[in-house]
Scaffold this active site. Structure first.
Site, short mmCIF file in Angstrom:
data_model
loop_
_atom_site.label_atom_id
_atom_site.label_comp_id
_atom_site.label_asym_id
_atom_site.label_seq_id
_atom_site.Cartn_x
_atom_site.Cartn_y
_atom_site.Cartn_z
N SER A 195 0.80 -1.23 0.00
CA SER A 195 0.00 0.00 0.00
C SER A 195 0.83 1.27 0.00
O SER A 195 0.34 2.32 -0.45
CB SER A 195 -0.94 0.01 1.21
OG SER A 195 -0.20 -0.06 2.42
N HIS A 223 -5.17 -3.71 -2.62
CA HIS A 223 -4.72 -2.69 -3.56
C HIS A 223 -4.48 -3.24 -4.96
O HIS A 223 -3.89 -2.54 -5.80
CB HIS A 223 -3.46 -2.00 -3.02
CG HIS A 223 -3.72 -1.17 -1.81
ND1 HIS A 223 -4.15 0.14 -1.88
CD2 HIS A 223 -3.64 -1.46 -0.49
CE1 HIS A 223 -4.32 0.61 -0.66
NE2 HIS A 223 -4.01 -0.33 0.20
N LYS A 254 -11.39 0.33 -1.89
CA LYS A 254 -10.39 0.94 -2.77
C LYS A 254 -10.96 1.07 -4.18
O LYS A 254 -11.73 1.96 -4.46
CB LYS A 254 -9.09 0.11 -2.76
CG LYS A 254 -8.14 0.37 -1.61
CD LYS A 254 -8.66 -0.04 -0.29
CE LYS A 254 -7.64 0.08 0.82
NZ LYS A 254 -8.17 -0.46 2.09
#
Length: 408
Positions: A195, A223, A254
Site C-alpha cells: 500500500s 490494492h 479501494k
C-alpha cells in the site's frame, strides 16, 4: 475530579504527544468541506475542498473513480428502501439479509473459488482470518511491509510471528526451515500490492514455498483487486495462481469505491471462519445498502475493462515523468507512486507546499513506513486525465526544486 488529579492522570499522554510533535509524527484530522457547486462531487471525485481551497486529489484509494458513480448510489438507495438503513444485528443473529448471499455467490464465481465471505472492512477481515486459523504455538511468516491489520491479526492469534525482509524469498525460506515443525500450523501472508510502496509480491515463488513447506498462503488483494486481472479479479488471478492460494482477501473500499471486505477460499475454510472468526461473529453486519452498493460496484468492475486500462496507462506515464525529472520513487505497475523524501518534517513541508499549489498529496511517515523513509504517496485514479496530471507534475517539479533549496 480536581485539576491536579486530571493532570496526573493524563500527563503521560501530553508528554507523548509532545514527543511525537517534536519528531514530526503528530497526526490530526482535517475536515473536508462540501463542494461549492450543487451536485459536484467532493472526495468521491478528482477534487477535494479544504480550508476554502480546491485541491486536485492525488491521495485517494478510489482507483477506478467509482465512489461517485450514480449507479452505485442508486443500488444503495433501492436496498435501503427494501431492507432499511441498518443490518440491526450480527450476521449470525438476524443481520444476514438476502443481499449478502447474492454478493458472496458472485464473488466466489468471479474469483473462481468455492465460496466467499463478506466482512465489515479489510481490517476486520485480516484480524478475523488470521486469529481464527492460527493459535498459540503456530507460526506466521509475514512480509515486513504488510499492512498493520495483518500484523494485528497475528498478534491477536498469539502465534509466533516471523517477519521476513520485504520480498526477500531467501530470508523467508531460511525462517521456514528454521521453524519447520510438523506440530505447527504454518501461514505465509503477504499483500499482493504493497500500500505504501506500490510494488508487487513475488506470488509464484510464494506458492512454491507454500507447497514445499506445507504452509497455508494468504494474500491481501486490497490494492490489486479491481485493478489487476482480466476482469479485475486481482494479482493472484492475473498470474493464474488463484486456486493455489488458500485465502484471498480483498476490500470494497479501494477500487470498488464503497466499503467492506471479502474472503474467497475453499468452502470448508469459509465454513470454519463462520464458526471461528470472532470479528465476524461479534460484529453487526454491514447495512444492506452498503452490501448492495458493493455488489453493483463488482458488476461495473467486471464489465468495464477500459477503466483498468486507462489507469494502467496513466500510472506508467506518471512514473516515467517522475523518473525523467529525477524524483526518487519505487519501481512498480500500480497506481500507488511514492515520492521518497526521507525526513519526516520535510515530507510534511512538501505536502503543505503542494497544497498551496492546489494538490492534495499526503505525507506518509513512520510507523506506516520504516524510519527514515517518509514520503509523499501519490495515488492515481482512472478519472484523472493526462492533461490534468501534466499540470500537477509541473507543480510537483517546482515544489521539488523549492524543497531542495530549503534543504541546502
Amino acid at each position: 475530579m480536581s485539576e491536579d488529579s486530571r493532570i496526573s492522570r493524563y500527563d503521560w499522554m501530553e508528554a507523548e504527544l509532545s514527543e511525537r510533535e517534536s519528531r514530526a509524527l503528530y497526526r490530526e484530522m482535517k475536515n473536508l468541506e462540501r463542494p461549492p457547486k450543487a451536485g459536484e462531487l467532493g472526495s468521491a471525485g478528482k477534487w477535494l475542498y479544504k480550508g476554502g481551497k480546491r485541491l486536485y486529489n492525488l491521495s485517494s484509494n478510489n482507483y477506478l473513480g467509482l465512489s461517485g458513480d450514480p449507479r452505485i448510489a442508486q443500488a444503495a438507495s433501492r436496498a435501503q428502501e427494501q431492507w432499511g438503513a441498518g443490518a440491526t444485528a450480527s450476521r449470525l443473529v438476524c443481520g444476514n439479509h438476502g443481499c449478502y448471499r447474492e454478493l458472496e455467490e458472485d464473488l466466489a464465481a468471479w474469483k473462481g473459488r468455492e465460496a466467499a465471505l463478506v466482512f465489515a472492512n479489510g481490517y476486520m477481515a485480516n484480524l478475523g482470518v488470521i486469529s481464527a486459523l492460527m493459535r498459540r504455538g503456530d507460526a506466521v511468516f509475514s512480509d515486513r511491509l504488510n499492512h498493520a491489520s495483518i500484523v494485528d491479526g497475528i498478534i491477536l492469534s498469539r502465534a509466533d510471528h516471523f517477519r521476513y525482509r520485504h520480498n526477500d524469498l531467501e530470508h523467508l525460506e531460511f525462517l521456514l526451515k528454521k521453524h519447520d515443525s510438523p506440530a505447527q500450523r504454518k501461514l505465509i501472508v503477504t499483500d499482493a500490492v504493497f500500500s505504501m510502496d506500490g510494488d508487487a509480491a513475488p506470488l509464484h515463488q510464494l506458492v512454491e514455498l507454500r507447497n514445499r513447506y506445507g504452509a497455508l498462503l494468504m494474500v491481501d488483494e486490497a490494492h490489486s483487486g479491481g485493478i489487476r486481472g482480466p476482469h479485475g479479479e486481482g494479482l493472484c488471478h492475473e498470474y493464474g495462481l488463484h486456486e493455489q492460494v488458500d485465502v484471498i482477501m480483498g476490500t470494497f473500499s479501494k477500487a470498488f469505491g464503497v466499503y467492506g471486505a471479502y474472503v474467497c477460499a475453499d468452502r470448508v475454510l469459509i465454513e470454519y471462519l463462520v464458526n471461528a472468526s470472532r470479528p465476524l461473529i461479534y460484529s453487526t453486519g454491514l447495512p444492506p445498502m452498503v452490501v448492495a452498493a458493493a455488489h453493483e460496484a463488482l458488476r461495473i468492475v467486471r464489465s468495464e475493462r477500459e477503466r483498468r486500462e486507462k489507469l494502467r496507462e496513466l500510472s506508467a506515464w506518471f512514473r516515467q515523468q517522475m523518473h525523467a525529472w529525477g524524483l526518487p520513487s519505487i519501481p512498480g505497475e500500480s497506481p500507488i507512486i511514492p515520492w521518497l523524501i526521507g525526513d519526516n518534517a520535510r515530507a510534511l513541508q512538501t505536502s503543505s507546499m503542494l497544497a498551496e499549489r492546489g494538490i492534495s498529496a499526503v505525507a506518509i511517515r513512520p510507523p506506516t513506513v520504516p524510519d527514515g523513509e517518509a514520503r509523499i504517496r501519490f495515488s492515481l485514479m482512472a478519472t484523472h486525465t493526462r492533461a490534468e496530471l501534466a499540470r500537477a507534475l509541473e507543480s510537483i517539479r517546482a515544489v521539488a526544486g523549492e524543497v531542495q533549496e530549503v534543504g541546502r
